[in-house]
Design an enzyme around this catalytic site. Structure first.
Site, mmCIF file in Angstrom:
data_model
loop_
_atom_site.group_PDB
_atom_site.id
_atom_site.type_symbol
_atom_site.label_atom_id
_atom_site.label_comp_id
_atom_site.label_asym_id
_atom_site.label_seq_id
_atom_site.Cartn_x
_atom_site.Cartn_y
_atom_site.Cartn_z
ATOM 1 C CB SER A 199 7.072 -1.730 -12.752
ATOM 2 O OG SER A 199 8.369 -1.911 -12.158
ATOM 3 C CE1 TYR B 281 3.780 -3.595 -9.465
ATOM 4 C CE2 TYR B 281 6.090 -4.229 -10.254
ATOM 5 C CZ TYR B 281 5.176 -3.256 -9.719
ATOM 6 O OH TYR B 281 5.297 -2.020 -9.756
#
Length: 185
Positions: free
Chosen positions: A141, A154
């Site tokens: 990401s 995350y």
């Protein structure tokens, strides 16, 4: 990458980005093995891949389970041509302040996003190395490159996916095995 006649495994493949990649590559003539922990979207995902012109398989597998990943590998060895492309797309997000996020939330995110990627890659990397062909695609990401507030676990998990992808690229390059990492924003 020429995908015609290739076999691809996509974790997290029954929905979202995983399914979008499956449909795209099915249009280009790939055999797709959708891997997902839930069978909730199985029928619609298989239909989407087959409607796009690809051959589709589905394996229920939780990437946090060594046993289930071993069963996935056994299934693909017995029912599919040799795997050419492994796409690690299974992942989960979290949100919360660093101090408020529990250790169990950290463990959950790291177990799926990072160790799930490691676990599935370990199942297939030796085959790629021995055949001197194949490609691994790890979905990280933008958060792994540019950390965002309220997403500590995350961000960390996706930064680690980038790091292992870069390591694998160096280790597998002499064996003509490619490694890519995607960092969608």
């Amino acid at each position: 990458m020429d995908i015609q006649g290739k076999t691809a495994i996509i974790t997290g493949g029954a929905s979202g980005l995983g399914l979008a990649m499956a449909v795209k590559w099915a249009k280009d003539g790939a055999t797709i093995c959708l891997v997902d922990r839930s069978e909730e979207h199985k029928a619609s995902a298989l239909n989407a891949v087959e409607s796009a012109g690809g051959s589709a398989h589905f394996v229920q597998c939780d990437v946090t389970s060594d046993e289930q990943v071993a069963q996935l590998k056994q299934y693909t060895d017995e029912h599919l041509p040799p795997v050419d492309i492994l796409i690690n797309s299974a992942g989960v997000p979290t949100a919360g302040t660093f101090s408020a996020e529990s250790m169990s939330a950290w463990q959950w995110v790291l177990e799926i996003n990072l160790l799930g990627t490691v676990r599935v890659t370990k199942a297939y990397a030796d085959d790629f190395r021995q055949r001197e062909r194949g490609h691994i695609v790890n979905v990280a990401s933008q958060a792994g490159l540019t950390s965002m507030p309220l997403m500590g676990s995350y961000n960390a998990s996706k930064a680690a996916v980038i790091a292992i992808s870069e390591t694998l690229r160096l280790e597998l390059a002499p064996f003509r095995v490619g490694v890519s990492v995607l960092c969608p924003a």
